[in-house]
Design an enzyme around this catalytic site. Structure first.
Site, PDB file in Angstrom:
ATOM      1  N   SER B  52      38.697  51.846  60.113  1.00  0.00           N
ATOM      2  CA  SER B  52      39.267  53.028  60.761  1.00  0.00           C
ATOM      3  C   SER B  52      38.299  53.694  61.745  1.00  0.00           C
ATOM      4  CB  SER B  52      39.713  54.046  59.705  1.00  0.00           C
ATOM      5  OG  SER B  52      38.597  54.674  59.138  1.00  0.00           O
ATOM      6  N   LYS B  89      35.359  60.416  58.902  1.00  0.00           N
ATOM      7  CA  LYS B  89      36.216  60.695  60.058  1.00  0.00           C
ATOM      8  C   LYS B  89      35.480  61.597  61.033  1.00  0.00           C
ATOM      9  CE  LYS B  89      40.042  58.639  58.790  1.00  0.00           C
ATOM     10  NZ  LYS B  89      39.294  57.483  58.314  1.00  0.00           N
TER      11      LYS B  89
END
Lengths: 416, 132
Positions: B52, B89
């Site tokens: 990701s 993230k």
């Protein structure tokens, strides 16, 4: 004022640090050998699980409520504790590390409330571990303050106001006072001293006659006069001890020799990690007291004094085995054994002796190589041949969590 | 990680003959540890897997260095916990609304809702990628 900083459910909080999926779930941590409960999450406390309870007694409860059980991972707890203590030193120059999860700090300020809140927030932020803080004029009072904070489910409590202190002390039973064992509290209750307030009003001569000077000191501390100052000076250990209770009794000499070699190796490793040398070696073996009547119970102890202090694995193991040879008795069931290194000195202070046996010049570098290889490739990669090679039989650690912080191999592995 | 020994990647050269005139300049050595870690007591290392964050250069098997003592800022890569799960993230904070952005267009951004159990674990300050 003295601040007592106490980590909440410390071992459980450490286990949760890298397992956020376990937040809000019941967790317990077991003692060495997976015997008893030594730390509980609040959820586990609410299930009625008691401190110190043997695990086998509550197997059903644990299964029914899906309680997560961990073996104690002292490498991890020790490292997290180091980090907390290091952070506490940014609040005060005098910090006394009292135990793995408690520390006393001496802080003077105008606003103790502000500092207490600050400590709680910063430790939580930097290390991830929740702590509670008790503040009082002395160590004994700060301990009482901390226990009240826990009771009221607050993260800090301050005993500064005289009237507030008086009220709290009149509600504190003697058995909850720091440093009083079961024996003394019972004696005091039998003599009508029920609370901390009662103790303050007891005549000092009576205390000295019936009990001892330490009780008097505690009485002074309760009154707000410090008798136990903060000792932030690091006191080096006076002895190193490695001992274990065995899962199953040991009867054969050969097996016991393996364990003793193991203990001697571990003790020497601790010694070397602290850059120290030992003058005296002690080995003991103890029979299973439940198996024998009092008479035939046997404890074998013997010590050996080195001519010159040593930190040599081979020498320490060799003499441990020689001692074992002398104290071992055939035909008994041994339950516990251990090795102790006493009369420690620092490496650079060591004295030579003209009686010193001639030692090979390569021996120190051999020792260093053993340390290097074990540090580099993991514990127990290089051993002395008498040691127990079957590591798993030693202690029960069935539910051990990874050593997240101190080993490259155990680093948290996250799917992102 | 408890970073005990500094890692040196440059060593003074020893000359057998006449002392090197530049010898004095070799007094200080460069430590990899000093370069990568600011506060060893608030730093942890984690190994990651998943794709990701590939557009910012974080691949499966990389080791991330995370510092808990830093205050996370906008657009920094963070390690956080969302409803009991770790995530790496990019942080995007507009007013009071927090959004977690992946560095891979196949992963939609996650906006933190009030009912989420969310906290930031630390700021990712480096990624170590080994080729051998």
């Amino acid at each position: 004022m003295i601040f007592l900083v106490d980590c909440n459910n410390f071992y459980v909080s450490c286990e949760r640090l890298f397992r956020p999926d376990l937040n809000y779930l019941p967790i317990v941590v077991l003692s060495n050998n997976d015997g008893c409960i030594i730390s509980r999450s609040n959820e586990a406390k609410n299930l009625g699980i008691k401190m110190g309870e043997p695990i086998f007694k509550i197997r059903n409860l644990i299964k029914k409520n899906n309680v997560n059980v961990f073996s104690s991972n002292f490498e991890l707890y020790g490292e997290i504790s180091n980090r907390i203590m290091k952070e506490l030193k940014s609040f005060s120059n005098s910090v006394e590390v009292y135990s793995i999860d408690e520390a006393f700090l001496e802080i003077e300020s105008q606003n103790y409330n502000f500092i207490a809140v600050n400590i709680v927030n910063k430790i939580k932020y930097i290390t991830g571990i929740p702590v509670s803080v008790g503040v009082g004029k002395t160590k004994t009072l700060s301990k009482i303050a901390a226990s009240i904070a826990k009771k009221k489910h607050k993260n800090h409590f301050i005993l500064d106001d005289i009237f507030k202190t008086k009220k709290i002390l009149s509600e504190t039973p003697v058995k909850n006072i720091w440093g009083f064992g079961h024996k003394y509290s019972k004696f005091m209750i039998n003599n009508g001293i029920m609370t901390a307030e009662n103790l303050i009003n007891t005549d000092r001569n009576w205390i000295l006659n019936k009990m001892n000077i330490n009780v008097l000191r505690t009485r002074e501390e309760l009154k707000g006069t410090s008798c136990y100052p903060i000792s932030s000076i690091f006191e080096p250990k006076k002895s190193i001890r490695v001992s274990r209770s065995f899962k199953k009794d040991i009867t054969s000499y050969k097996n016991l020799e393996k364990y003793i070699s193991d203990f001697a190796f571990l003790a020497s490793k601790k010694l070397r990690n602290e850059n120290r040398r030992a003058h005296q070696l002690k080995v003991f073996i103890i029979t299973n007291k439940f198996k024998y009547s009092n008479k035939s119970n046997y404890t074998g102890v013997m010590s050996h004094d080195f001519i010159v202090s040593t930190d040599n694995y081979i020498e320490i193991i060799k003499y441990s085995i020689l001692i074992l040879n002398k104290i071992f008795q055939q035909g008994l069931n041994y339950k516990k054994a251990g090795v102790m290194l006493n009369k420690l000195s620092f490496k650079d202070q060591y004295q030579t002796s003209y009686l010193e046996p001639k030692k090979s010049p390569n021996i120190d570098s051999l020792m260093e190589k053993i340390d290097y290889l074990n540090n580099r490739f993991g514990r127990n990669k290089v051993l002395i041949s008498t040691q127990n090679l079957d590591d798993k039989s030693k202690i029960n650690r069935r539910n051990l969590s990874p050593n997240y912080l101190n080993s490259w191999n155990d680093m948290p592995n996250l799917k992102i | 990680m408890y970073f005990r020994d500094p890692i040196y990647f440059y060593n003074a050269v020893v000359f057998a003959g006449f002392p090197s005139p530049s010898e004095d300049l070799f007094i200080s050595q460069v430590s990899l540890q000093d370069h990568l870690i600011k506060n060893s007591y608030s730093t942890i290392c984690i190994k990651v897997s998943g794709d990701s964050m590939i557009d910012i250069g974080i691949f499966s098997g990389d080791i991330l260095i995370v510092d808990r003592s830093l205050k996370p800022k906008n657009n920094q890569v963070i390690l956080c916990v969302l409803d009991g799960k770790f995530l790496v993230k990019k942080l995007s904070k507009i007013k009071d609304s927090i959004t977690l952005i992946s560095e891979n267009k196949n992963y939609p951004p996650i906006t933190i809702k009030e009912y989420n159990d969310f906290n930031i674990f630390g700021v990712v300050i480096a990624s170590i990628k080994k080729f051998l």
